[in-house]
Design a protein around this motif. Structure first.
Motif, PDB file in Angstrom:
ATOM      1  N   GLN A  94       8.159 -52.789 -21.464  1.00 20.29           N
ATOM      2  CA  GLN A  94       8.158 -52.026 -20.201  1.00 20.29           C
ATOM      3  C   GLN A  94       7.526 -52.884 -19.115  1.00 20.29           C
ATOM      4  OE1 GLN A  94       5.530 -48.736 -21.257  1.00 20.29           O
ATOM      5  NE2 GLN A  94       7.274 -47.355 -21.082  1.00 20.29           N
ATOM      6  N   LEU A  96       5.699 -52.535 -15.004  1.00 20.16           N
ATOM      7  CA  LEU A  96       5.104 -51.682 -13.968  1.00 20.16           C
ATOM      8  C   LEU A  96       4.649 -52.603 -12.836  1.00 20.16           C
ATOM      9  CD1 LEU A  96       2.310 -49.081 -14.582  1.00 20.16           C
ATOM     10  CD2 LEU A  96       1.710 -51.184 -13.435  1.00 20.16           C
ATOM     11  N   TYR A 109       1.182 -46.194  -8.677  1.00 22.01           N
ATOM     12  CA  TYR A 109       2.130 -47.004  -9.470  1.00 22.01           C
ATOM     13  C   TYR A 109       3.562 -46.432  -9.491  1.00 22.01           C
ATOM     14  CZ  TYR A 109      -2.271 -48.790 -11.357  1.00 22.01           C
ATOM     15  OH  TYR A 109      -3.536 -49.293 -11.494  1.00 22.01           O
ATOM     16  N   SER A 117       7.116 -44.837 -12.934  1.00 22.51           N
ATOM     17  CA  SER A 117       6.229 -45.969 -12.666  1.00 22.51           C
ATOM     18  C   SER A 117       6.536 -47.124 -13.612  1.00 22.51           C
ATOM     19  CB  SER A 117       4.766 -45.559 -12.789  1.00 22.51           C
ATOM     20  OG  SER A 117       4.528 -45.036 -14.066  1.00 22.51           O
ATOM     21  N   ARG A 118       7.186 -46.822 -14.727  1.00 25.32           N
ATOM     22  CA  ARG A 118       7.477 -47.877 -15.696  1.00 25.32           C
ATOM     23  C   ARG A 118       8.990 -47.965 -15.912  1.00 25.32           C
ATOM     24  NH1 ARG A 118       2.844 -47.500 -20.293  1.00 25.32           N
ATOM     25  NH2 ARG A 118       1.099 -47.225 -18.847  1.00 25.32           N
ATOM     26  N   LEU A 146       3.596 -53.537 -22.604  1.00 24.17           N
ATOM     27  CA  LEU A 146       3.699 -53.396 -21.145  1.00 24.17           C
ATOM     28  C   LEU A 146       3.263 -54.674 -20.421  1.00 24.17           C
ATOM     29  CD1 LEU A 146       3.988 -51.499 -18.604  1.00 24.17           C
ATOM     30  CD2 LEU A 146       1.545 -50.973 -18.923  1.00 24.17           C
ATOM     31  N   ALA A 148       2.514 -56.085 -16.438  1.00 22.63           N
ATOM     32  CA  ALA A 148       2.267 -55.624 -15.064  1.00 22.63           C
ATOM     33  C   ALA A 148       2.636 -56.746 -14.094  1.00 22.63           C
ATOM     34  CB  ALA A 148       0.803 -55.241 -14.903  1.00 22.63           C
ATOM     35  N   ALA A 178       8.872 -56.729 -13.066  1.00 24.43           N
ATOM     36  CA  ALA A 178       9.120 -55.325 -12.711  1.00 24.43           C
ATOM     37  C   ALA A 178      10.231 -55.207 -11.676  1.00 24.43           C
ATOM     38  CB  ALA A 178       7.833 -54.683 -12.191  1.00 24.43           C
TER      39      ALA A 178
END
Ligand code: ADE
Length: 233
Positions: A94, A96, A109, A117-118, A146, A148, A178
């Protein structure tokens, strides 16, 4: 339909291009797209440049102009979760945007008007990429979870600790993923991403960054892409 291979740094791109026997250049959106084959499969290889907007433009051009069937990103990231060390590899489940904040109108987010957000990577392509990493780099520690993204090179322990506290699930930080995940969500195009950890996003993050990319990360990228395309159905 081709597979797109995207990197943010030219050293990684060069290592992947070296695997292609027949690449030719096409210019679009101010970028050079290298169209050709790798293990007999059609590929388009491109430098996204750095940051979320550059990455979004690149992904859009790949989909609209080159009709790619899937996008694979390979690059480096700064580790922020405990145990995500230099030289490890992270495969994204994922993404974000850690610098997106439209609160109090929308939750922190959350991408406004998406209710999300994700953005998840494609499960099948991500499993293939994970398998390719383990095949190409035996003995390397591989994390999955995840990532970022934000338009900042995180280079202080204070900032990386703050990010870690705010986003305890985030394994590492980088500057493009992202954005590509969101574009691929918009178009329904499968996306997967892999990052070699080049630094710990702390006060030493920029130390021998370029040397690490030249000596370690570009080799990782080429080996992973080679294994992925050799093994892909
Ligand atoms: N890519 C590699 N290291 C990074 C860092 N510390 N911050 C953001 N992007 C990165």
């Amino acid at each position: 339909m081709p597979t797109a291979i995207v990197s943010a740094m030219h050293q990684e791109l060069a290592a992947v291009l070296a695997l292609m026997p027949d690449e030719h250049k096409q210019v679009a959106a101010g970028r050079e797209f290298w169209v050709g084959h790798l293990h007999g499969r059609e590929v388009v290889v491109v430098l996204s440049r750095i940051g979320k907007v550059a990455a979004a433009t690149t992904a859009t051009a790949l989909i609209e102009r080159f009709g790619v069937q899937r996008i694979v990103f390979t690059g480096v990231a700064g580790g922020i979760a405990p145990g995500v060390a230099r030289g490890d590899v992270v495969v994204a489940d994922q993404f974000l945007q850690h610098d997106l904040d439209a609160s109090p109108i929308f939750p922190r987010y959350e991408v406004p008007l998406y209710g999300l957000s994700r953005f998840a990577t494609d499960a099948v392509l991500t499993d293939r990429l994970d398998a390719a990493v383990r095949h190409a780099l035996p003995g390397t520690r591989v994390h999955r979870g995840l990532i970022a993204s934000g338009d900042r090179f995180v280079s202080s322990a204070t900032e990386s600790q703050a990010l870690q506290q705010a986003l305890p699930e985030a394994l590492c930080v980088e500057m493009e993923g992202a954005a590509i995940a969101q574009v691929c969500h918009d178009y329904g195009v499968p996306f997967a991403a892999v990052r070699t950890i080049s630094d710990r996003a702390d006060d030493d993050a920029h130390g021998d960054f370029v040397q690490f990319i030249e000596q370690v990360a570009s080799r990782h990228s080429a080996a992973i892409v080679d294994a992925l395309l050799m093994r892909s159905a």
